[in-house]
Design an enzyme around this catalytic site. Structure first.
Site, PDB file in Angstrom:
ATOM      1  N   LYS A 119      21.805  40.715  16.501  1.00 40.90           N
ATOM      2  CA  LYS A 119      20.651  41.442  15.964  1.00 40.90           C
ATOM      3  C   LYS A 119      19.487  41.438  16.939  1.00 40.90           C
ATOM      4  O   LYS A 119      18.735  42.407  17.001  1.00 40.90           O
ATOM      5  CB  LYS A 119      20.222  40.893  14.592  1.00 40.90           C
ATOM      6  CG  LYS A 119      21.231  41.221  13.511  1.00 40.90           C
ATOM      7  CD  LYS A 119      20.642  41.304  12.115  1.00 40.90           C
ATOM      8  CE  LYS A 119      21.703  41.806  11.133  1.00 40.90           C
ATOM      9  NZ  LYS A 119      21.295  41.808   9.749  1.00 40.90           N
ATOM     10  N   LYS A 201      33.260  45.255  13.864  1.00 39.95           N
ATOM     11  CA  LYS A 201      33.348  45.246  12.396  1.00 39.95           C
ATOM     12  C   LYS A 201      32.680  46.501  11.826  1.00 39.95           C
ATOM     13  O   LYS A 201      31.768  47.057  12.457  1.00 39.95           O
ATOM     14  CB  LYS A 201      32.722  43.973  11.811  1.00 39.95           C
ATOM     15  CG  LYS A 201      31.220  43.945  11.755  1.00 39.95           C
ATOM     16  CD  LYS A 201      30.720  42.870  10.776  1.00 39.95           C
ATOM     17  CE  LYS A 201      29.228  43.026  10.550  1.00 39.95           C
ATOM     18  NZ  LYS A 201      28.692  42.305   9.426  1.00 39.95           N
ATOM     19  N   LYS A 204      27.137  48.762   8.013  1.00 39.91           N
ATOM     20  CA  LYS A 204      26.381  49.845   7.382  1.00 39.91           C
ATOM     21  C   LYS A 204      25.237  50.327   8.250  1.00 39.91           C
ATOM     22  O   LYS A 204      24.696  51.401   8.025  1.00 39.91           O
ATOM     23  CB  LYS A 204      25.897  49.429   5.996  1.00 39.91           C
ATOM     24  CG  LYS A 204      25.012  48.208   5.916  1.00 39.91           C
ATOM     25  CD  LYS A 204      24.632  47.997   4.469  1.00 39.91           C
ATOM     26  CE  LYS A 204      24.023  46.680   4.088  1.00 39.91           C
ATOM     27  NZ  LYS A 204      24.532  45.436   4.508  1.00 39.91           N
TER      28      LYS A 204
END
Ligand code: ATP
Ligand code: LTN
Length: 337
Positions: A119, A201, A204
Site C-alpha cells: 500500500k 490477487k 477491488k
C-alpha cells in the site's frame, strides 16, 4: 432427561474494510465462510471503517460505502440475532486498545508487513503513521472479542501472526488476558486471482475493471469479464503448473459449484475455453443474484439499517469494554468509576 450441559461454542471474529464494492475474491475468500460459521461459532463481524482512512477517502463516499458494506453483510446472510454485527468506529474501544497495543508493537515488526509495503508503494504520496501502525489496530479489533478463530483470506495471515505475537507478549508481560487466536483459512477460495493478471490477487482497488468481478456486477458484466479472462494457448481445461489463468478459473468454479478439479476436467474434456468461461460466469452470476436482490431491499430502508447498526454497536461495546478495562487495569491505568 434433557441434556442440561451447556456447550460453549468457540468464538470467531473478522472484519472487512468499506473501501469499495467487495469482489468475488472477498466473497469466496472470506464473506461466504462467515455465513457458514454462524451456527457453529459465536461470531462477531465488523465493517472496519477506521482502517479505511489509512488511505485518502472522500467523506461523502466513505459514508455511503460504510452503509453499503453493512447492508451487504446482511444481504449475504449474516444474522444480527445470531452474530455481533457492527461498524468499528461506533465502538470506541477499538481505537483505545489499538493505541495500547501500538505501544507494545515494534517498528521492525511493522516494517515487515507485506500489506504496508504494497500500500505504501501504491500511495507513495500518503505513507502516514496510521497505514504503518494499522496491524496494531487490527490486533485490537480481534483481541477485544477473545476469538479462537479469525476467518480471513490468505493475504491476512501475516497480520494474524502478529496479533498472536502481541497477545502472547501481553499475556507474558502482565498475566493471561487474551485468547491467542488462529487464522481460519478455507482451502477453496482462499486466494482468488486477478482475471487479467493471475499472478496477482483479485483486488477491488485494481484500476483495471476487468481484473475483478464485483459483488454488484450484473449477469452480462460477469459473463463479459470471464470471457475476457486471461488463460493460455493450450485450449485444455486441466489443473496444472504454469496454467495460472485456467487454474484460477477452475478454483472459482470449484468454490462456487462444489465440484472437484477432476470433475471439472471431465466436464470440459474436449471442449474449448469459450464454453468453460461461460459456465464459470453463469455459475458465479447465479450465486450472486439472490444476494443482489436482498441487498436492493435492505438499501431501500435506511432507518432499519441505522437501527441495526446502533444495536450492533451497543452489543459489541459491552463485550469490548470488558476486555479493555481488564487490559487498562493490568497496565496500571486508574479506571474512572
Ligand atoms: P483492497 O483490494 O482494497 O486492498 P482487500 O479486498 O484486499 O482490499 P478487505 O476488503 O479488507 O481487503 O478484505 C476483506 C477480506 O477478503 C479479507 O479477509 C481478505 O483476506 C479477503 N480477500 C481479499 N482479497 C482476496 C482474494 N483475492 N482472494 C481471497 N480472499 C481475499
Ligand atoms: N486488515 C484486513 C481487514 C481487517 C480485519 C480486522 C480482518 C481489519 N480488522 C480484524 C480480520 C480481523 C484487510 O485488509 N483485509
Amino acid at each position: 432427561m434433557e441434556n442440561t450441559v451447556q456447550e460453549t461454542k468457540k468464538r470467531a471474529l473478522s472484519c472487512i474494510q468499506p473501501t469499495g464494492v467487495p469482489t468475488l475474491g472477498n466473497y469466496l475468500g472470506a464473506l461466504r465462510n462467515w455465513v457458514s460459521m454462524q451456527d457453529e461459532f459465536d461470531c462477531a463481524f465488523a465493517v472496519a471503517d477506521l482502517h479505511a482512512v489509512t488511505v485518502k477517502q472522500e467523506p461523502a463516499k466513505l459514508r455511503t460505502q460504510i452503509s453499503e458494506m453493512f447492508a451487504l453483510l446482511l444481504a449475504i446472510g449474516l444474522d444480527p440475532e445470531k452474530s455481533l454485527l457492527f461498524v468499528q468506529s461506533q465502538v470506541p474501544a477499538h481505537a483505545q486498545l489499538g493505541w495500547l497495543l501500538a505501544c507494545q508493537t515494534q517498528f521492525g515488526e511493522l516494517s515487515r508487513m507485506t500489506q504496508f509495503k504494497d500500500k505504501s508503494a501504491r500511495h507513495a504520496d500518503n505513507i502516514n503513521a496510521g497505514l504503518f501502525s494499522y496491524p496494531a489496530l487490527m490486533a485490537a479489533d480481534i483481541l477485544l472479542y477473545q476469538p479462537d478463530y479469525v476467518p480471513v483470506g490468505e493475504d491476512q495471515k501475516q497480520h494474524c501472526e502478529l496479533t498472536r505475537d502481541l497477545a502472547i507478549r501481553f499475556n507474558n508481560r502482565y498475566s493471561p488476558t487474551f485468547t491467542v487466536p488462529e487464522p481460519y483459512i478455507m482451502k477453496t477460495g482462499a486466494r482468488v486471482r486477478s482475471l487479467q493478471d493471475p499472478t496477482k490477487k483479485m483486488s477491488k482497488s485494481d484500476e483495471n475493471q476487468n481484473a475483478f468481478v464485483s459483488m454488484k456486477d450484473d449477469k452480462d458484466t460477469i459473463l463479459r469479464k470471464f470471457r475476457r479472462a486471461v488463460t493460455d494457448s493450450e485450449a485444455c481445461v486441466r489443473y496444472a503448473e504454469g496454467k495460472d489463468g485456467v487454474n484460477n478459473l477452475m478454483e472459482i468454479y470449484s468454490a462456487v459449484t462444489g465440484k472437484s478439479m477432476e470433475q471439472i476436467e471431465v466436464e470440459f474434456d474436449g471442449r474449448g475455453y469459450g464454453d468453460f468461461k461461460t459456465a464459470v460466469g453463469e455459475a458465479v452470476a447465479a450465486e450472486l443474484a439472490p444476494i443482489q436482490e436482498r441487498y436492493a431491499v435492505l438499501m431501500g430502508d435506511k432507518a432499519q439499517l441505522e437501527a441495526l447498526m446502533k444495536q450492533g454497536a451497543e452489543r459489541a461495546s459491552y463485550v469490548a469494554n470488558k476486555t479493555l478495562s481488564k487490559v487498562m487495569k493490568k497496565m496500571g491505568f486508574v479506571i474512572a468509576r
